[in-house]
Design an enzyme around this catalytic site. Structure first.
Site, PDB file in Angstrom:
ATOM      1  CE1 TYR A   1      17.608  10.536  23.920  1.00  0.00           C
ATOM      2  CE2 TYR A   1      17.291  12.604  22.717  1.00  0.00           C
ATOM      3  CZ  TYR A   1      17.909  11.371  22.846  1.00  0.00           C
ATOM      4  OH  TYR A   1      18.841  10.975  21.915  1.00  0.00           O
TER       5      TYR A   1
ATOM      6  CD  GLU B   1      13.950 -14.290   9.988  1.00  0.00           C
ATOM      7  OE1 GLU B   1      14.572 -14.220  11.050  1.00  0.00           O
ATOM      8  OE2 GLU B   1      14.483 -14.125   8.874  1.00  0.00           O
TER       9      GLU B   1
ATOM     10  CE  LYS C   1      11.657 -11.076  -0.697  1.00  0.00           C
ATOM     11  NZ  LYS C   1      11.484  -9.702  -1.209  1.00  0.00           N
TER      12      LYS C   1
ATOM     13  CG  ASP D   1       8.152  -3.617  -0.785  1.00  0.00           C
ATOM     14  OD1 ASP D   1       9.240  -3.600  -1.380  1.00  0.00           O
ATOM     15  OD2 ASP D   1       7.066  -3.412  -1.356  1.00  0.00           O
TER      16      ASP D   1
ATOM     17  CE1 TYR E   1      17.995 -10.037   6.331  1.00  0.00           C
ATOM     18  CE2 TYR E   1      16.489  -8.243   6.825  1.00  0.00           C
ATOM     19  CZ  TYR E   1      17.386  -8.848   5.971  1.00  0.00           C
ATOM     20  OH  TYR E   1      17.689  -8.256   4.775  1.00  0.00           O
TER      21      TYR E   1
ATOM     22  CE  LYS F   1       8.338 -11.118  -4.530  1.00  0.00           C
ATOM     23  NZ  LYS F   1       8.913  -9.818  -4.084  1.00  0.00           N
TER      24      LYS F   1
ATOM     25  CB  CYS G   1     -25.234  18.187  -4.768  1.00  0.00           C
ATOM     26  SG  CYS G   1     -25.590  16.475  -4.289  1.00  0.00           S
TER      27      CYS G   1
ATOM     28  CB  CYS H   1     -29.994  17.167  -4.669  1.00  0.00           C
ATOM     29  SG  CYS H   1     -28.813  18.094  -3.660  1.00  0.00           S
TER      30      CYS H   1
ATOM     31  CB  CYS I   1     -24.587  18.080  -0.801  1.00  0.00           C
ATOM     32  SG  CYS I   1     -26.334  18.407  -1.123  1.00  0.00           S
TER      33      CYS I   1
ATOM     34  CB  CYS J   1     -29.283  15.336  -0.867  1.00  0.00           C
ATOM     35  SG  CYS J   1     -27.919  14.744  -1.897  1.00  0.00           S
TER      36      CYS J   1
END
Length: 665
Positions: free
Chosen positions: A28, A114, A116, A118, A220, A308, A402, A405, A418, A424
């Site tokens: 390309y 369909e 919706k 955001d 759409y 919704k 840590c 321990c 750690c 531990c």
């Protein structure tokens, strides 16, 4: 130049709209550079040239654009009862119309569902097949012209085959979640969420900034045309696809409202698997004459409603941060936030991933500040970033020791670790719990609570210690009766005869998962051969690179791991690789075919079904494309099934049919 433009635009369409590239990026680029050179030499730029997608000049401001047809808002339904109420109004209006017009009655309503999105609504204007304007929704009658910004979206066609008059096409500009995550990996100022990222990019006066966000768009609706009309929604969708607009594969048609409502739950279930944000679904009447007859209120079309979802993003106050230790020693920050309702639950804890995440999201000085959070299904909510720009909160102090321990922590990349693997407690409990889990040694009824109790009261410190447990030790434990003690001992005994790939996964080798451990087991065939393998031998495997190979070598070179494995073998654990045979696999209709599994089968788990298919030479993949030969669709199959139906892929919708085709029924 005309030939190059047509060729490049076709490649763009295949790559960005159809998601089926036919040439490499290098091929390309060669053609694109040739076109740039010709334009430079000739001084001419022809209409539709892909070189014009990103302008070089900073815009001075947005001009107003008056839409040729109004862009309507949608009435909202917060529940399925609201959807039924909307439908009752539709049915009443249709019946009223048919009573008054008995010679030209409207058909019984049918429905299209369909997603919706955001993002930011786009309104594109094409005249004689050329994109001449793009604008925001604005007031619905007047928006802002954002043509230079929209041209940077590669899934927006600059020219279309339909060249008769003027049309307006509506869609949604979005930023894919995977693109957002990749952008934020190197961004100086990380973006807080995909919705704001898309809207901010499209309303940025510098088109180069818009281009850097690598936005996408779904279309759409044809809102206006001075030459063409449609009898139903399906015809309009076909028109959009034929004219190279990117139409979401999830569009479903129903004859009855209850079937439409039932599908809403499938969308909710699939929501977290999508690579873009949706905040609901839109239900529309399919017949265009019915739409015209139903008409509009002052604000909304009567023939459509938006269902919704409960909010998955909101803001709250970051109150504190604690630090948890995982089985690998990784220290993970966990945020405590002011309680807030989100997606139907009360949220108080959120994940922060690591210290690099805290710094990247500008949260270092955010204690007491308001932050954005997101929740997807049952996953612990994530903090996306600060809701304010200033460092107006207290500092999150990163630990140096840590919290479990007290050992000194080591920073590796964005994470703290750690290194006290043997002393531990959270690491040891995590390692033992993982070892016993279903995808590992599958020790029935074992839980993290069992691991903690055995650690505290019996002194279990390593997975190997499990196989030394006695009835007398267990019967003396709180909540351990005779039945429970025997059940655990039986489960431990049963787990000794295990397949090698599960045993390797149970060991918890860093940077390996189920796919890698299976590849290791299949290739080496025995534990001894794997433990003696060299780096050169390991990296010949498809799933093993230099980093993974080093993790495997380091793990098996650790004297503590060698002792643990040797002890388990001595106590009767016998990991065995699946038998490798040179006999040809049983030929079935699936041999050599690509298969996708979706939904839930009555008795077979997805892993079990996949193993049966792979045993006869099928390739099981996770996504549907034109290369897919079969889709096995169980209960609650969602968007993968829909895409398969649209692509005309053969669908097997019962376990019985699958087993018959495998020759097992």
């Amino acid at each position: 130049m005309e030939e190059l433009i047509a060729q490049l635009n076709r490649y763009n369409y295949e790559y960005y709209t159809l998601d089926t590239p036919t040439v490499s990026d290098k091929e390309y680029d060669v053609l694109y550079d040739e076109l740039v050179q010709l334009e430079r030499e000739s001084g001419a730029i022809l209409p539709g040239s892909p070189t014009q997608r990103v302008g070089g000049e900073l815009l001075k401001g947005f001009s107003e654009h008056r839409h040729l047809a109004r862009l309507w808002s949608l009435d909202k339904a917060q529940s399925v009862d609201d959807v039924r109420t909307w439908n009752q109004r539709v049915l009443k209006l249709v019946n009223d119309y048919n009573t008054k017009n008995p010679n030209t009655p409207l058909p019984q309503p049918s429905y299209v569902l369909e997603l919706k999105y955001d993002g930011l609504t786009l309104n594109l204007t094409y005249t004689d097949g050329k994109l001449v304007q793009a604008s925001t929704r604005g007031s619905g009658e007047v928006g802002e012209g954002i043509l230079a910004q929209v041209k940077t979206i590669r899934s927006v066609p600059l020219t279309i085959p339909y060249q008769e008059g003027t049309i307006e096409v509506q869609g949604e500009g979005i930023m894919n979640l995977s693109v957002l995550a990749k952008y934020n990996e190197t961004a100086v100022d990380p973006l807080k969420n995909a919705r704001n990222a898309a809207a901010g990019a499209l309303r940025n006066l510098n088109p180069k900034v818009t281009a850097e966000r690598k936005l996408n768009a779904f279309f759409y609706n044809v809102g206006y045309s001075d030459t063409i009309g449609f009898q139903n929604h399906q015809e309009m969708v076909d028109f959009l696809r034929a004219n190279h607009f990117k139409v979401n594969p999830y569009i479903t048609f129903f004859d009855f409202i209850e079937d439409t409502i039932a599908e809403l739950s499938n969308i909710v279930a699939q929501r977290d698997q999508l690579d873009y944000l949706i905040d609901g679904a839109v239900i529309k009447i399919t017949d265009m004459r019915t739409r015209e007859a139903l008409g509009y209120t002052d604000k909304f079309p009567r023939w459509a409603v938006a269902f919704k979802f409960e909010a998955e993003e909101t803001t709250t106050v970051l109150e504190s941060v604690s630090w948890e230790v995982g089985r690998t020693g990784k220290i993970t920050p966990v945020a405590r936030v002011e309680a807030v309702e989100l997606a139907g639950v009360t949220v108080q804890n959120c994940t922060l991933n690591n210290i690099g995440d805290i710094e990247r999201k500008n949260l270092k000085y955010a204690l007491g500040s308001r932050v954005f959070i997101r929740r997807s299904n049952d996953v612990i909510p994530e903090i996306l970033g600060k809701a304010t720009e200033d460092n107006d909160g207290e500092e999150i102090v990163f630990p140096t020791a840590c919290p479990a321990c007290g050992s000194s922590l080591e920073q590796r990349g964005a994470h703290l670790f750690c290194n006290n693997r043997l002393g531990c407690k959270p690491q040891l409990i995590g390692r033992i719990t993982h070892f016993a889990s279903r995808d590992a040694m599958d020790i029935e009824s074992f839980s993290v609570m069992t691991a903690e109790q055995l650690y505290d009261e019996v002194g279990v410190r390593d997975p190997a210690d499990l196989y030394s447990l006695t009835f007398d030790q267990l019967i003396g434990l709180d909540r351990f009766g005779e039945k429970k003690a025997n059940k655990l001992l039986e489960a431990l005994e049963k787990s000794k005869a295990c397949d090698l790939s599960s045993f390797l996964f149970a060991l918890g080798i860093p940077n390996t998962g189920k796919t890698t451990t299976k590849a290791l087991a299949d290739h080496f065939g025995s534990l001894d051969k794997l433990m003696a393998a060299t780096a050169d031998e390991l990296i010949t495997l498809q799933d093993v690179g230099a980093i993974v190979a080093d993790s495997i070598l380091t793990f098996f070179a650790d004297p503590r791991m060698q002792t643990s494995i040797r002890t388990m073998i001595e106590l009767g654990v016998s990991p065995t690789a699946a038998a490798v045979t040179n006999e040809p696999k049983q030929e079935t209709i699936f041999t050599g075919k690509t298969v996708v599994l979706t939904g839930t089968l009555p008795t077979l788990s997805r892993d079990e079904a996949a193993k049966k298919l792979e045993a006869v030479g099928a390739k099981v993949t996770g996504s549907v494309s034109k290369k897919t030969d079969f889709v096995i669709a169980g209960e609650s199959a969602g968007s993968k099934l829909t895409k398969a139906q649209q692509l005309g892929i053969r669908i097997i919708d019962s376990e019985e049919e699958l087993l018959q085709m495998l020759g097992e029924a």
